[in-house]
Design a protein around this motif. Structure first.
Motif, short mmCIF file in Angstrom:
data_model
loop_
_atom_site.label_atom_id
_atom_site.label_comp_id
_atom_site.label_asym_id
_atom_site.label_seq_id
_atom_site.Cartn_x
_atom_site.Cartn_y
_atom_site.Cartn_z
N LEU A 1 0.84 -1.20 0.00
CA LEU A 1 0.00 0.00 0.00
C LEU A 1 0.87 1.25 0.00
O LEU A 1 0.62 2.21 -0.75
CB LEU A 1 -0.94 -0.02 1.21
CG LEU A 1 -1.88 1.18 1.30
CD1 LEU A 1 -2.80 1.28 0.08
CD2 LEU A 1 -2.73 1.11 2.58
N SER A 2 1.93 1.25 0.81
CA SER A 2 2.81 2.42 0.87
C SER A 2 3.46 2.67 -0.49
O SER A 2 3.56 3.82 -0.94
CB SER A 2 3.90 2.22 1.93
OG SER A 2 3.30 1.82 3.14
N GLU A 3 3.88 1.59 -1.14
CA GLU A 3 4.51 1.75 -2.47
C GLU A 3 3.52 2.32 -3.47
O GLU A 3 3.84 3.21 -4.26
CB GLU A 3 5.04 0.39 -2.96
CG GLU A 3 6.24 -0.10 -2.17
CD GLU A 3 6.62 -1.55 -2.48
OE1 GLU A 3 7.70 -1.97 -2.02
OE2 GLU A 3 5.84 -2.27 -3.16
N GLY B 1 3.75 10.71 -5.40
CA GLY B 1 5.13 11.21 -5.45
C GLY B 1 5.66 11.54 -4.05
O GLY B 1 6.73 12.12 -3.92
N LEU B 2 4.93 11.16 -3.02
CA LEU B 2 5.39 11.39 -1.65
C LEU B 2 5.83 10.04 -1.07
O LEU B 2 5.02 9.12 -0.93
CB LEU B 2 4.27 12.03 -0.81
CG LEU B 2 3.86 13.43 -1.28
CD1 LEU B 2 2.60 13.91 -0.58
CD2 LEU B 2 5.00 14.43 -1.06
N GLY B 3 7.09 9.95 -0.72
CA GLY B 3 7.74 8.65 -0.56
C GLY B 3 7.55 7.89 0.73
O GLY B 3 7.89 6.72 0.80
N HIS B 4 7.06 8.51 1.80
CA HIS B 4 6.91 7.74 3.03
C HIS B 4 5.51 7.87 3.60
O HIS B 4 4.96 8.97 3.66
CB HIS B 4 7.94 8.18 4.08
CG HIS B 4 9.26 7.49 3.86
ND1 HIS B 4 10.25 8.00 3.06
CD2 HIS B 4 9.72 6.29 4.29
CE1 HIS B 4 11.27 7.15 3.03
NE2 HIS B 4 10.97 6.11 3.77
N ALA B 5 4.96 6.74 4.02
CA ALA B 5 3.58 6.68 4.52
C ALA B 5 3.59 6.37 6.01
O ALA B 5 4.20 5.38 6.43
CB ALA B 5 2.81 5.60 3.77
N PHE B 6 2.93 7.20 6.80
CA PHE B 6 2.78 6.94 8.24
C PHE B 6 1.29 6.68 8.50
O PHE B 6 0.45 7.49 8.12
CB PHE B 6 3.25 8.15 9.06
CG PHE B 6 3.44 7.83 10.51
CD1 PHE B 6 4.70 7.58 11.03
CD2 PHE B 6 2.34 7.74 11.37
CE1 PHE B 6 4.88 7.27 12.38
CE2 PHE B 6 2.51 7.42 12.71
CZ PHE B 6 3.78 7.19 13.22
N VAL C 1 -0.64 9.44 6.52
CA VAL C 1 -0.02 10.72 6.17
C VAL C 1 1.16 10.41 5.27
O VAL C 1 2.04 9.64 5.64
CB VAL C 1 0.44 11.49 7.42
CG1 VAL C 1 1.17 12.77 7.03
CG2 VAL C 1 -0.74 11.82 8.32
N LEU C 2 1.14 11.01 4.10
CA LEU C 2 2.26 10.83 3.16
C LEU C 2 3.09 12.10 3.19
O LEU C 2 2.54 13.21 3.26
CB LEU C 2 1.71 10.64 1.74
CG LEU C 2 0.84 9.40 1.57
CD1 LEU C 2 -0.01 9.52 0.32
CD2 LEU C 2 1.69 8.16 1.52
#
Ligand SMILES: Cc1ncc(COP(=O)(O)O)c(C=O)c1O
Length: 447
Positions: A98-100, A107-112, A303-304
């Motif tokens: 899902l994060s990928e 275009g926002l590389g990290h998912a919290f 949150v990305l």
């Protein structure tokens, strides 16, 4: 023998045991609770087979209908593999996939991950503040939001919310954040937001000037501007121009203030593009997602953010890390529902097909737009809204009850009635909804 469940029985037991959200419980003496036994596409069905068309997507979460066979199948598969494992120190395939995929989409590389929308807002606010602190600017601790904004109801989220009915009772608990004018023309219904003056319409350009004046004067104490891109939902589906978002991005860059896009309601195609901010050709520093993220199945929020923001937390010093957590962060089941939802977007070309659908639906809604009791008809993507003239304070509840009698689930906000149906709604169903709405207007607002 277990007791047979009936509408009456479940309502009585619910009133005796459940404290329902967003409700003055005493109102249920007059307005009955609606018992729901099951869902099927756009329909919710009670224990006696009575059907209600869910024209508000169950608080704006449902995208592809209730009991969607494809999301159901994905969840059934996942539940036999892994329901949940804590995401601190552990990981699993649904969260990674899902994060990928969300990174590819934004275009926002990290998912919290969090759970509800409000938890995503809390995360974004804390992350923004903590980023500046890690960068040696601990004085940047205020947040700016728009008049009429709604970002959720936990204490931090409520601090950047400007809807009086949710905020006023808790005023003494809230941080004193900063408000800027809404960049649009629709007046706020004071019953909803508590804004009593009928302010002259603000153009996007004028509202941009007010934002610039504030940022210029106080940027050293401001961490972020948080904004609902293009549509303020809880203020009554107030829409505004992408030009303001463009200007906000420029000003945030100029004054070193983060731009947080709260796409909790607008995300996943509601405004006609996957994310509303795309229509302004900008990229926010943080994007908050929830609601449609799991197709309306399970609580999950996210949150990305940009890689360089992530990098500012990456350090030998533990206290520079983002130590925020919720027990169910990144639940495997919820992430799997989200993956199944994204699969439907891709395989069914949903965004493209919704464009044609929305154009047809707007034609079907013409009779509402031309109704003498209606004003400010507006539409964006898969959202249609309009205001009823000269309403009384009890209008929203009365309209809800009158439309429900006809089998349409509509929950006006103040004097604004809106349609935000699941995307699987068919043409005939939408036409039927328009007819019920006109009948309800005629009953509730006789001319
Ligand atoms: C724009 C926006 N932000 C945040 C929230 C809060 O989400 P939740 O109710 O899941 O906490 C909502 C809910 O309606 C919303 O519309």
């Amino acid at each position: 023998m277990p007791e047979k469940i009936s509408n009456k029985n479940i309502v009585e037991r619910s009133l005796a045991s459940v404290w329902h959200p967003c409700t003055q419980m005493k109102h249920h003496e007059q307005f009955p609770l609606v018992p729901i036994a099951r869902g099927e596409g756009v329909w919710l069905i009670d224990f006696e087979g009575r059907r209600y068309l869910d024209a508000v997507s169950s608080w704006w979460v449902n995208l592809f209908g209730h009991a969607n066979p494809r999301i159901n199948a994905a969840l059934k598969d996942q539940i036999d593999k892994l329901e949940h494992v804590m995401l601190a120190g552990f990981t699993h395939e649904p969260a990674v996939q899902l994060s990928e995929r969300l990174a590819r989409l934004t275009g926002l590389g990290h998912a919290f991950y969090g759970s509800d929308g409000a938890s995503a807002v809390e995360i974004a606010l804390k992350m923004s503040f903590h980023y500046w602190r890690n960068c040696g600017k601990p004085g940047k601790k205020k947040f700016v939001s728009l008049e009429g904004s709604y970002h959720g109801e936990t204490i931090g989220a409520l601090s950047v919310t400007d809807v009086a009915i949710f905020r006023d009772a808790y005023g003494p608990l809230l941080n004193n954040n900063l408000l800027v004018p809404f960049p649009g023309s629709k007046k706020v219904d004071r019953l909803t937001t508590g804004i009593t003056e009928a302010k002259p319409p603000e153009s996007a350009a004028n509202a941009g000037v007010s934002l610039e004046n504030l940022l210029e004067a106080r940027h050293h104490e401001i961490a972020a501007l948080i904004i609902e891109p293009l549509v303020q939902g809880a203020a009554g589906m107030r829409m505004y121009s992408p030009d303001y978002l463009k200007r906000a991005r420029e000003l945030c860059d100029k004054y070193q203030v983060h731009l947080i896009a709260d796409e909790i309601m607008t995300g996943f195609g509601r405004t006609g593009t996957m994310f509303a901010y795309e229509q302004a050709g900008i990229l926010p520093d943080f994007v908050c997602l929830s609601k449609g993220l799991t197709g309306g199945y399970l609580p999950l929020s996210c949150v990305l953010t940009r890689d360089d923001i992530y990098a500012a937390f990456y350090h030998d010093d533990v206290s520079r890390g983002f130590l925020h957590s919720h027990s169910y962060t990144g639940s495997a089941l919820a992430c799997r529902a989200a993956l199944a939802t994204l699969d439907i977007f891709e395989s069914d070309a949903v965004i493209e097909k919704n464009r044609d659908k929305a154009a047809r639906f707007s034609l079907y809604a013409k009779a509402i737009r031309e109704h003498p009791a209606v004003e400010n008809f507006r539409h964006l993507g898969m959202i249609w809204a309009f205001d009823i003239k000269g309403t009384k304070p009890t209008f929203a509840r009365g309209f809800f009850a009158a439309s429900l009698k006809r089998g349409a689930l509509l929950r006006p906000i103040g004097n604004s009635v809106y349609f935000m149906p699941p995307y699987v709604i068919e043409d005939d169903e939408f036409k039927w909804l328009v007819e019920q709405t006109i009948d309800t207007i005629n009953e509730v607002c006789p001319q």
